[in-house]
Design an enzyme around this catalytic site. Structure first.
Site, short mmCIF file in Angstrom:
data_model
loop_
_atom_site.label_atom_id
_atom_site.label_comp_id
_atom_site.label_asym_id
_atom_site.label_seq_id
_atom_site.Cartn_x
_atom_site.Cartn_y
_atom_site.Cartn_z
CG ASN A 96 -17.38 -3.27 14.20
OD1 ASN A 96 -18.44 -2.80 13.81
ND2 ASN A 96 -16.47 -3.74 13.36
NE ARG B 85 -6.71 -7.68 21.49
CZ ARG B 85 -7.49 -8.00 20.49
NH1 ARG B 85 -8.11 -9.17 20.48
NH2 ARG B 85 -7.70 -7.17 19.49
CB CYS C 70 -14.26 -5.06 18.15
SG CYS C 70 -14.24 -6.53 17.17
N GLY D 46 -15.69 -6.24 10.97
CA GLY D 46 -14.73 -6.86 11.89
C GLY D 46 -13.74 -7.76 11.17
CB SER E 48 -0.89 0.01 1.24
OG SER E 48 -1.48 -1.24 1.43
CG HIS F 270 -19.16 -6.02 16.62
ND1 HIS F 270 -19.26 -6.21 15.26
CD2 HIS F 270 -17.89 -6.39 16.95
CE1 HIS F 270 -18.12 -6.68 14.78
NE2 HIS F 270 -17.26 -6.79 15.78
C1 2RA Z 1 -14.16 -9.68 14.32
N1 2RA Z 1 -13.52 -9.27 16.62
O1 2RA Z 1 -15.24 -9.08 14.55
C2 2RA Z 1 -13.05 -9.75 15.34
C3 2RA Z 1 -11.84 -9.01 14.88
N2 2RA Z 1 -12.08 -7.64 14.63
O2 2RA Z 1 -13.91 -10.23 13.21
#
Ligand code: 2RA
Length: 340
Positions: A316, A99, A130, A161, A40, A243
């Site tokens: 999200n 994490r 997320c 996501g 990119s 989400h």
């Molecule tokens: C998803 N939480 O929603 C995972 C990664 N962003 O695919």
């Protein structure tokens, strides 16, 4: 005086939102570098009223830069985060790589901002998944009042996501339903996502859960309280952004639905939209572009002694990723680096 800030992964969904939110929240940026993979290279991205050309992360020298927001996935993070951290640039990483590392704080500022002081062990701070971020923003204030014993959550996660390709797949498959000539077979997902739901996000674990569900359990325990029992079912739905989560909470002590609603109304980062009438609740379409985590359908769960049900919706790409990362940067600046 402000900060010298790097955004790595600036051309992806989350990287672009990081730039938007840094500008919207007028984060004190003295200088900004936007990095991307060689693929990119040179792509232009916007930061406020400026247009910047992406630089090659491979060639970039992180020394002298205050902080780097990473949205480059775990593999690239594994290569570049240690380089940035060793150069004295604090990495705020959106991937899952760090994490669960005991030497890396996992931060949702509304829940555990103080944990940020542990960043110096590796000069890295982790951003949660997320689906975890929006949930713990709601759980923490309730846990502080009535000590959560168990959480049962079902998620309805948008295709953003999974990235831009998944959004394109939903769009093309949806169009194909009305124009059957152009059959669009699944590519990003294992099954068609248009007018369908897929109970599978990330890889399957030995116990039959998926890694996405495992993340919600592990991260909630690290951010809120290690003793909370969490069980999750994570589902992909044909929504572009936003989400949604149906959350059932069992407490040690009784919590009345009205008191729960009042607590959430006063909690940081939360907007309660909760009327028991047509349209008295939030849907994903209405959360897009907003900073808030929206809570609706708050009600007693009378099947257990101390239970509450609620509905949780958030963008999200924002609270679930870019906004939380920028809030970590704000906390890092305010509490630690103290410039600006
Ligand atoms: C998803 N939480 O929603 C995972 C990664 N962003 O695919």
């Amino acid at each position: 005086m402000g900060y010298r800030v790097v955004v790595a992964g600036a051309t992806g969904n989350v990287g672009r939102e990081m730039l938007n939110i840094l500008a919207e929240r007028q984060f004190p940026v003295d200088e900004l570098a936007v990095l991307a993979s060689r693929r990119s290279l040179g792509t232009e991205v916007t930061f406020g009223d400026k247009t910047l050309k992406t630089q090659d992360i491979e060639q970039f020298d992180f020394s002298g830069w205050d902080m780097a927001l990473f949205a480059i996935g775990s593999d690239a993070t594994k290569k570049y985060a240690p380089i940035a951290a060793a150069a004295g640039c604090v990495v705020i990483d959106n991937s899952s790589l760090y994490r669960y590392d005991p030497d890396v704080p996992l931060i949702v500022p509304e829940c555990n901002a103080d944990a940020i002081h542990g960043y110096s062990k590796k000069n890295i701070i982790a951003n949660p998944n997320c689906s975890t971020a929006q949930m713990v923003v709601a759980l923490k204030p309730l846990h502080d009042r009535a000590k959560i014993k168990r959480v049962v959550v079902s998620t309805y996660q948008s295709v953003s996501g999974s990235g831009k390709d998944a959004m394109d797949e939903l769009w093309e498959q949806t169009k194909a339903v009305y124009n059957p000539v152009n059959d669009v077979p699944p590519k990003v997902y294992t099954k068609e996502i248009a007018f369908n739901v897929i109970p599978h996000i990330d890889v399957f674990m030995d116990d039959g859960s998926t890694k996405e569900e495992w993340k919600m359990v592990a991260e909630t325990k690290k951010i809120v309280d290690k003793d909370i029992k969490v069980t999750a079912t994570c589902v992909r739905v044909p929504v572009f952004v936003g989400h949604s989560e149906s959350i059932n909470i069992e407490f040690e002590d009784f919590l009345d639905e009205d008191e729960a609603r009042d607590i959430l109304r006063q909690a940081p980062g939360i907007m309660v939209i909760d009327k028991r009438e047509d349209g008295g609740y939030v849907t994903p379409k209405e959360c897009v572009g907003d900073f808030a985590t929206f809570i609706s359908r708050i009600r007693q769960d009378s099947t257990v002694e101390n239970g509450i049900n609620l509905w949780c919706v958030s963008d999200n790409l924002r609270k679930g990723a870019a906004l939380n990362a920028v809030q970590i940067a704000e906390t890092l600046g305010r509490e630690v680096l103290k410039k600006g």
